[in-house]
Design an enzyme around this catalytic site. Sequence first.
Site, PDB file in Angstrom:
ATOM      1  N   LYS A  14      -0.689  -1.276 -10.703  1.00 18.80           N
ATOM      2  CA  LYS A  14       0.460  -0.445 -10.402  1.00 18.80           C
ATOM      3  C   LYS A  14       1.665  -1.580 -10.891  1.00 18.80           C
ATOM      4  O   LYS A  14       2.630  -1.385 -11.609  1.00 18.80           O
ATOM      5  CB  LYS A  14       0.972  -0.405  -8.476  1.00 18.80           C
ATOM      6  CG  LYS A  14      -0.163   0.578  -8.621  1.00 18.80           C
ATOM      7  CD  LYS A  14       0.166   0.795  -7.307  1.00 18.80           C
ATOM      8  CE  LYS A  14       0.384   0.296  -5.864  1.00 18.80           C
ATOM      9  NZ  LYS A  14      -1.173  -0.018  -5.580  1.00 18.80           N
ATOM     10  N   ARG A  89       3.872   5.046   1.153  1.00 11.08           N
ATOM     11  CA  ARG A  89       2.125   4.853   1.505  1.00 11.08           C
ATOM     12  C   ARG A  89       1.586   5.733   3.044  1.00 11.08           C
ATOM     13  O   ARG A  89       0.740   5.136   3.302  1.00 11.08           O
ATOM     14  CB  ARG A  89       1.820   3.055   1.462  1.00 11.08           C
ATOM     15  CG  ARG A  89       0.801   2.739   1.048  1.00 11.08           C
ATOM     16  CD  ARG A  89       1.104   0.762   1.067  1.00 11.08           C
ATOM     17  NE  ARG A  89       0.315  -0.237   0.944  1.00 11.08           N
ATOM     18  CZ  ARG A  89       0.349  -0.696   0.039  1.00 11.08           C
ATOM     19  NH1 ARG A  89       1.329  -0.946  -0.652  1.00 11.08           N
ATOM     20  NH2 ARG A  89      -0.871  -1.334  -0.057  1.00 11.08           N
ATOM     21  N   ARG A 128      -8.143 -11.111  -8.986  1.00 10.48           N
ATOM     22  CA  ARG A 128      -6.580 -11.569  -8.949  1.00 10.48           C
ATOM     23  C   ARG A 128      -6.736 -12.654  -7.950  1.00 10.48           C
ATOM     24  O   ARG A 128      -5.530 -13.504  -7.732  1.00 10.48           O
ATOM     25  CB  ARG A 128      -5.545 -10.021  -8.403  1.00 10.48           C
ATOM     26  CG  ARG A 128      -4.582  -9.905  -8.473  1.00 10.48           C
ATOM     27  CD  ARG A 128      -3.581  -8.953  -7.991  1.00 10.48           C
ATOM     28  NE  ARG A 128      -4.173  -8.430  -6.427  1.00 10.48           N
ATOM     29  CZ  ARG A 128      -3.257  -7.412  -6.616  1.00 10.48           C
ATOM     30  NH1 ARG A 128      -3.119  -6.543  -7.545  1.00 10.48           N
ATOM     31  NH2 ARG A 128      -3.934  -6.644  -5.476  1.00 10.48           N
ATOM     32  N   ARG A 134      -2.666 -14.501  -2.980  1.00 11.14           N
ATOM     33  CA  ARG A 134      -2.282 -13.691  -2.141  1.00 11.14           C
ATOM     34  C   ARG A 134      -3.766 -14.351  -0.979  1.00 11.14           C
ATOM     35  O   ARG A 134      -4.428 -13.385  -1.100  1.00 11.14           O
ATOM     36  CB  ARG A 134      -2.435 -12.786  -3.226  1.00 11.14           C
ATOM     37  CG  ARG A 134      -0.934 -12.168  -2.848  1.00 11.14           C
ATOM     38  CD  ARG A 134      -0.225 -10.760  -3.642  1.00 11.14           C
ATOM     39  NE  ARG A 134      -1.397  -9.645  -2.351  1.00 11.14           N
ATOM     40  CZ  ARG A 134      -1.288  -8.385  -3.017  1.00 11.14           C
ATOM     41  NH1 ARG A 134      -0.077  -7.959  -3.908  1.00 11.14           N
ATOM     42  NH2 ARG A 134      -1.752  -7.798  -2.399  1.00 11.14           N
ATOM     43  N   ARG A 146      -8.128  -2.842   3.175  1.00 17.35           N
ATOM     44  CA  ARG A 146      -6.397  -2.249   2.967  1.00 17.35           C
ATOM     45  C   ARG A 146      -7.296  -0.863   1.238  1.00 17.35           C
ATOM     46  O   ARG A 146      -6.695   0.007   1.211  1.00 17.35           O
ATOM     47  CB  ARG A 146      -6.165  -3.247   1.798  1.00 17.35           C
ATOM     48  CG  ARG A 146      -5.770  -3.715   2.051  1.00 17.35           C
ATOM     49  CD  ARG A 146      -5.751  -4.922   1.629  1.00 17.35           C
ATOM     50  NE  ARG A 146      -5.102  -5.478  -0.134  1.00 17.35           N
ATOM     51  CZ  ARG A 146      -5.146  -6.793  -0.768  1.00 17.35           C
ATOM     52  NH1 ARG A 146      -6.271  -6.910  -0.693  1.00 17.35           N
ATOM     53  NH2 ARG A 146      -4.853  -6.252  -1.881  1.00 17.35           N
TER      54      ARG A 146
HETATM   55  P1  ADP Z   1      -2.250  -4.223  -3.014  1.00 18.59           P
HETATM   56  O1  ADP Z   1      -1.696  -2.587  -3.522  1.00 18.59           O
HETATM   57  O2  ADP Z   1      -2.552  -5.111  -3.341  1.00 18.59           O
HETATM   58  O3  ADP Z   1      -1.953  -4.090  -1.189  1.00 18.59           O
HETATM   59  P2  ADP Z   1       0.998  -5.184  -2.240  1.00 18.59           P
HETATM   60  O4  ADP Z   1       1.119  -5.703  -2.342  1.00 18.59           O
HETATM   61  O5  ADP Z   1       0.847  -2.987  -2.365  1.00 18.59           O
HETATM   62  O6  ADP Z   1      -0.295  -5.040  -2.422  1.00 18.59           O
HETATM   63  O7  ADP Z   1       1.063  -4.551  -1.106  1.00 18.59           O
HETATM   64  C1  ADP Z   1       0.606  -6.236  -0.066  1.00 18.59           C
HETATM   65  C2  ADP Z   1       0.651  -5.428   1.707  1.00 18.59           C
HETATM   66  O8  ADP Z   1       1.462  -5.131   2.516  1.00 18.59           O
HETATM   67  C3  ADP Z   1      -0.276  -4.801   2.198  1.00 18.59           C
HETATM   68  O9  ADP Z   1      -1.638  -4.600   2.889  1.00 18.59           O
HETATM   69  C4  ADP Z   1       0.450  -4.276   3.530  1.00 18.59           C
HETATM   70  O10 ADP Z   1       0.146  -4.961   4.620  1.00 18.59           O
HETATM   71  C5  ADP Z   1       1.986  -4.077   3.108  1.00 18.59           C
HETATM   72  N1  ADP Z   1       3.299  -3.304   2.141  1.00 18.59           N
HETATM   73  C6  ADP Z   1       3.500  -3.280   1.284  1.00 18.59           C
HETATM   74  N2  ADP Z   1       4.131  -2.266   0.865  1.00 18.59           N
HETATM   75  C7  ADP Z   1       3.697  -0.849   2.333  1.00 18.59           C
HETATM   76  C8  ADP Z   1       3.864  -0.428   2.918  1.00 18.59           C
HETATM   77  N3  ADP Z   1       4.875   0.766   2.081  1.00 18.59           N
HETATM   78  N4  ADP Z   1       3.570   0.353   4.046  1.00 18.59           N
HETATM   79  C9  ADP Z   1       2.976  -0.282   4.677  1.00 18.59           C
HETATM   80  N5  ADP Z   1       2.337  -1.651   4.489  1.00 18.59           N
HETATM   81  C10 ADP Z   1       3.008  -1.375   3.214  1.00 18.59           C
END
Ligand code: ADP
Length: 190
Positions: A14, A89, A128, A134, A146
């Site tokens: 994404k 999400r 990654r 991260r 996740r």
């Molecule tokens: P990835 O898609 O690799 O899991 P992101 O950068 O989108 O990584 O998200 C990292 C973390 O941030 C998630 O595991 C969650 O803890 C938090 N997070 C991000 N976006 C949301 C969301 N829309 N709702 C709840 N938690 C979120």
Amino acid sequence: MLNIVLFGPPGAGKGTQSENIISKYKLTHLSTGDLFRKHLGEGTELGKLARKFMDEGRLVPDEVVIDMVDDKIANTLGTNGFIFDGFPRTVAQAEALDKLMKKNKIEISGMIALDVAEDILKERIRERGKTSGRTDDQDEAKIETRIRVYLDETLPVAEYYEKQGKFTKINGVGTIEDIFADITKVIDRY
Ligand code: ADP
């Protein structure tokens, strides 16, 4: 305005495809993961609150996410549109986004979902993790959590947009250019 939800599990690409979409269509990137990491880096209260959820690979509570998105939209109206990356999400977040859109007299053009098999996702996230810094990319248990959270809580969001006739799934495996070409075909139909 073009307002696109880019959807998919962790590691689906994404972030990478968002960059391509932004430079072609001049949209504003709204990545909740990036926003949280920014708050974390700056040590804000919001960052402190989000940290424990992110560290465990769990979702940050809906109200916190929604307030943050509300702020970001209010501060960036007047652009060509938004690309939502990693948001919504949960179904509650999708409903809240619809309300925010209505409030600002704009609407979601569509959701584009990147489809990638689970074993490939895990491999990409591990790769990654070698360079992203991260911690949630460097721990097998966190990666598992996740993906499980995605399947349990996030996947129903696809159905939410499908019911509105706004859902398109594309193959997320292949070269970055080929995947982007498929994405542009969808966007150009909006
Ligand atoms: P990835 O898609 O690799 O899991 P992101 O950068 O989108 O990584 O998200 C990292 C973390 O941030 C998630 O595991 C969650 O803890 C938090 N997070 C991000 N976006 C949301 C969301 N829309 N709702 C709840 N938690 C979120």
